[in-house]
Design an enzyme around this catalytic site. Structure first.
Site, PDB file in Angstrom:
ATOM      1  N   GLY A   1       0.163  -0.050   9.166  1.00  9.68           N
ATOM      2  CA  GLY A   1      -0.394  -0.285  10.502  1.00  9.68           C
ATOM      3  C   GLY A   1      -0.702  -1.751  10.721  1.00  9.68           C
ATOM      4  O   GLY A   1       0.126  -2.634  10.465  1.00  9.68           O
TER       5      GLY A   1
ATOM      6  N   ASP B   1       0.826  -1.207   0.000  1.00  5.60           N
ATOM      7  CA  ASP B   1       0.000   0.000   0.000  1.00  5.60           C
ATOM      8  C   ASP B   1       0.858   1.254   0.000  1.00  5.60           C
ATOM      9  O   ASP B   1       2.052   1.213   0.306  1.00  5.60           O
ATOM     10  CB  ASP B   1      -0.897   0.006   1.248  1.00  5.60           C
ATOM     11  CG  ASP B   1      -2.220  -0.686   0.986  1.00  5.60           C
ATOM     12  OD1 ASP B   1      -2.544  -0.936  -0.177  1.00  5.60           O
ATOM     13  OD2 ASP B   1      -2.926  -0.967   1.974  1.00  5.60           O
TER      14      ASP B   1
ATOM     15  N   MET C   1      -8.538   8.705   9.699  1.00  4.54           N
ATOM     16  CA  MET C   1      -9.033   9.196   8.406  1.00  4.54           C
ATOM     17  C   MET C   1     -10.028  10.346   8.573  1.00  4.54           C
ATOM     18  O   MET C   1     -11.095  10.346   7.960  1.00  4.54           O
ATOM     19  CB  MET C   1      -9.707   8.054   7.623  1.00  4.54           C
ATOM     20  CG  MET C   1      -8.750   6.989   7.169  1.00  4.54           C
ATOM     21  SD  MET C   1      -9.576   5.636   6.321  1.00  4.54           S
ATOM     22  CE  MET C   1     -10.071   4.610   7.700  1.00  4.54           C
TER      23      MET C   1
ATOM     24  N   LYS D   1      -1.557   3.288  -5.481  1.00  6.05           N
ATOM     25  CA  LYS D   1      -2.022   4.401  -6.321  1.00  6.05           C
ATOM     26  C   LYS D   1      -3.253   3.939  -7.066  1.00  6.05           C
ATOM     27  O   LYS D   1      -3.181   3.259  -8.076  1.00  6.05           O
ATOM     28  CB  LYS D   1      -0.934   4.807  -7.313  1.00  6.05           C
ATOM     29  CG  LYS D   1       0.247   5.449  -6.642  1.00  6.05           C
ATOM     30  CD  LYS D   1       1.147   6.096  -7.678  1.00  6.05           C
ATOM     31  CE  LYS D   1       2.392   6.669  -7.024  1.00  6.05           C
ATOM     32  NZ  LYS D   1       3.272   5.615  -6.487  1.00  6.05           N
TER      33      LYS D   1
HETATM   34  C1  LIG Z   1      -6.803   3.277   5.615  1.00  7.15           C
HETATM   35  S1  LIG Z   1      -6.381   3.700   7.269  1.00  7.15           S
HETATM   36  C2  LIG Z   1      -5.280   2.383   7.633  1.00  7.15           C
HETATM   37  C3  LIG Z   1      -5.000   2.221   9.097  1.00  7.15           C
HETATM   38  C4  LIG Z   1      -3.973   1.149   9.364  1.00  7.15           C
HETATM   39  N1  LIG Z   1      -4.474  -0.158   9.010  1.00  7.15           N
HETATM   40  C5  LIG Z   1      -3.535   1.133  10.822  1.00  7.15           C
HETATM   41  O1  LIG Z   1      -3.759   0.161  11.540  1.00  7.15           O
HETATM   42  O2  LIG Z   1      -2.940   2.137  11.244  1.00  7.15           O
HETATM   43  C6  LIG Z   1      -5.315   5.067   6.995  1.00  7.15           C
HETATM   44  C7  LIG Z   1      -5.391   6.063   8.139  1.00  7.15           C
HETATM   45  O3  LIG Z   1      -4.609   5.603   9.235  1.00  7.15           O
HETATM   46  C8  LIG Z   1      -4.030   6.698   9.889  1.00  7.15           C
HETATM   47  N2  LIG Z   1      -2.571   6.572   9.793  1.00  7.15           N
HETATM   48  C9  LIG Z   1      -1.872   5.609   9.176  1.00  7.15           C
HETATM   49  N3  LIG Z   1      -0.551   5.781   9.366  1.00  7.15           N
HETATM   50  C10 LIG Z   1      -0.409   6.883  10.125  1.00  7.15           C
HETATM   51  C11 LIG Z   1       0.691   7.581  10.670  1.00  7.15           C
HETATM   52  N4  LIG Z   1       1.953   7.153  10.484  1.00  7.15           N
HETATM   53  N5  LIG Z   1       0.460   8.682  11.403  1.00  7.15           N
HETATM   54  C12 LIG Z   1      -0.792   9.111  11.625  1.00  7.15           C
HETATM   55  N6  LIG Z   1      -1.879   8.504  11.144  1.00  7.15           N
HETATM   56  C13 LIG Z   1      -1.696   7.402  10.400  1.00  7.15           C
HETATM   57  C14 LIG Z   1      -4.538   7.958   9.194  1.00  7.15           C
HETATM   58  O4  LIG Z   1      -5.698   8.378   9.865  1.00  7.15           O
HETATM   59  C15 LIG Z   1      -4.835   7.439   7.824  1.00  7.15           C
HETATM   60  O5  LIG Z   1      -5.781   8.250   7.167  1.00  7.15           O
END
Ligand SMILES: C[S@@+](CC[C@H](N)C(=O)[O-])C[C@H]1O[C@@H](n2cnc3c(N)ncnc32)[C@H](O)[C@@H]1O
Length: 259
Positions: free
Chosen positions: A88, A35, A172, A56
């Site tokens: 994440g 991703d 998000m 993308k």
């Molecule tokens: C589609 S979600 C995926 C979340 C991911 N699976 C997790 O467990 O963190 C994407 C959102 O996670 C958050 N996010 C992911 N990485 C981040 C980071 N390094 N710092 C802050 N927010 C993050 C943001 O809110 C972003 O819009």
């Protein structure tokens, strides 16, 4: 032969926040679908793999997801070790269900390797425990996002869940910060409730801003273009003790909070 597809959590951003299991799988992988938010150093661990960027996306999100599902199934018919690398934790706001369902319906074995979710990266960066004796006994992870195209900023489940927990972590939502704050305040959350926004949590270019719910839109406007998360709750009240530099606007807000 049908291979196994591993849904692997890459952690919040810093490449060394990867589990050992994930690192070993990446070394064994024959193909990796990754991703947009995954750090290049993490992808580079897949030394023997075809590396495919599926971050993308063009067209509607549903079409893109169907296309990813198909590519995973096709890869499982060709390779023994297929890694689907997600930012994440794969099971939190990661559309894991769609991929697991599609793979299982195609007879492909799926295994999950958890990762550190952004909420925990942000908690560490802030130096703020999401739970704290006497202050917070519950944490909720919510998002107002319904799809790539729309967000539900009305008083629906996400907002009620955010209100019900002592600490809320909102994924998000940076783009809807004004609507998020307005919704929560309209539902009775005090405008002076402490909030933090953390961009690029766990990375060297992380940006942290701490203030109150009433000025959440202004805090969010100070961020750049990286992924960002919102933390809300009383656990943030003493955040200045442990988190790094906080700009003058935020320091002023905090002193009015404490005063
Ligand atoms: C589609 S979600 C995926 C979340 C991911 N699976 C997790 O467990 O963190 C994407 C959102 O996670 C958050 N996010 C992911 N990485 C981040 C980071 N390094 N710092 C802050 N927010 C993050 C943001 O809110 C972003 O819009």
């Amino acid at each position: 032969m049908t291979g196994t597809v591993y849904l692997v959590g890459a952690g919040p951003g810093a490449p060394d926040l990867l589990t050992l299991r994930a690192a070993r799988l990446l070394e064994r992988a024959e193909v990796v679908f990754y991703d947009a938010l995954v750090h290049p150093d993490t992808i580079a661990l897949a030394v023997n793999a075809h590396r495919v960027d599926v971050g993308k996306r063009s067209g509607s999100r549903a079409t893109a997801q169907r296309f990813i599902n198909k590519r995973l199934i096709d890869a499982a018919h060709k390779y023994a070790v297929v890694v689907r690398l997600k930012g994440g934790d794969p099971m939190l706001f990661g559309r894991a269900r769609e991929e697991i369902d599609a793979l299982q319906q195609a007879g492909v074995t799926v295994e999950i390797v958890p990762g550190i979710t952004a909420a925990l990266g942000a908690s560490a960066d802030l130096g703020v425990s999401l739970t704290e004796r006497g202050i917070s006994r519950s944490v909720t992870f919510v998002t107002p996002r319904i799809s790539n195209e729309s967000a539900d900023t009305r008083a629906s489940n996400w907002a009620l869940a955010a209100l019900a927990a002592d600490t809320a972590v909102i994924y998000m939502a940076r783009g809807q910060a004004a609507a998020v704050a307005a919704t929560l305040i309209a539902l009775g959350k005090p405008a002076h409730t402490p909030v933090a926004v953390v961009e690029n949590a766990s990375r060297t270019d992380a940006v942290k801003r701490i203030g109150v719910l009433g000025n959440l839109p202004a805090l969010a406007a100070q961020l750049g273009g990286g992924p960002a998360i919102i933390v809300m709750g009383e656990v943030l009240r003493n955040a200045t003790k442990t988190s790094g530099a906080i700009d003058a606007i935020v320091a002023t807000t905090l002193s009015s909070l404490q005063g």
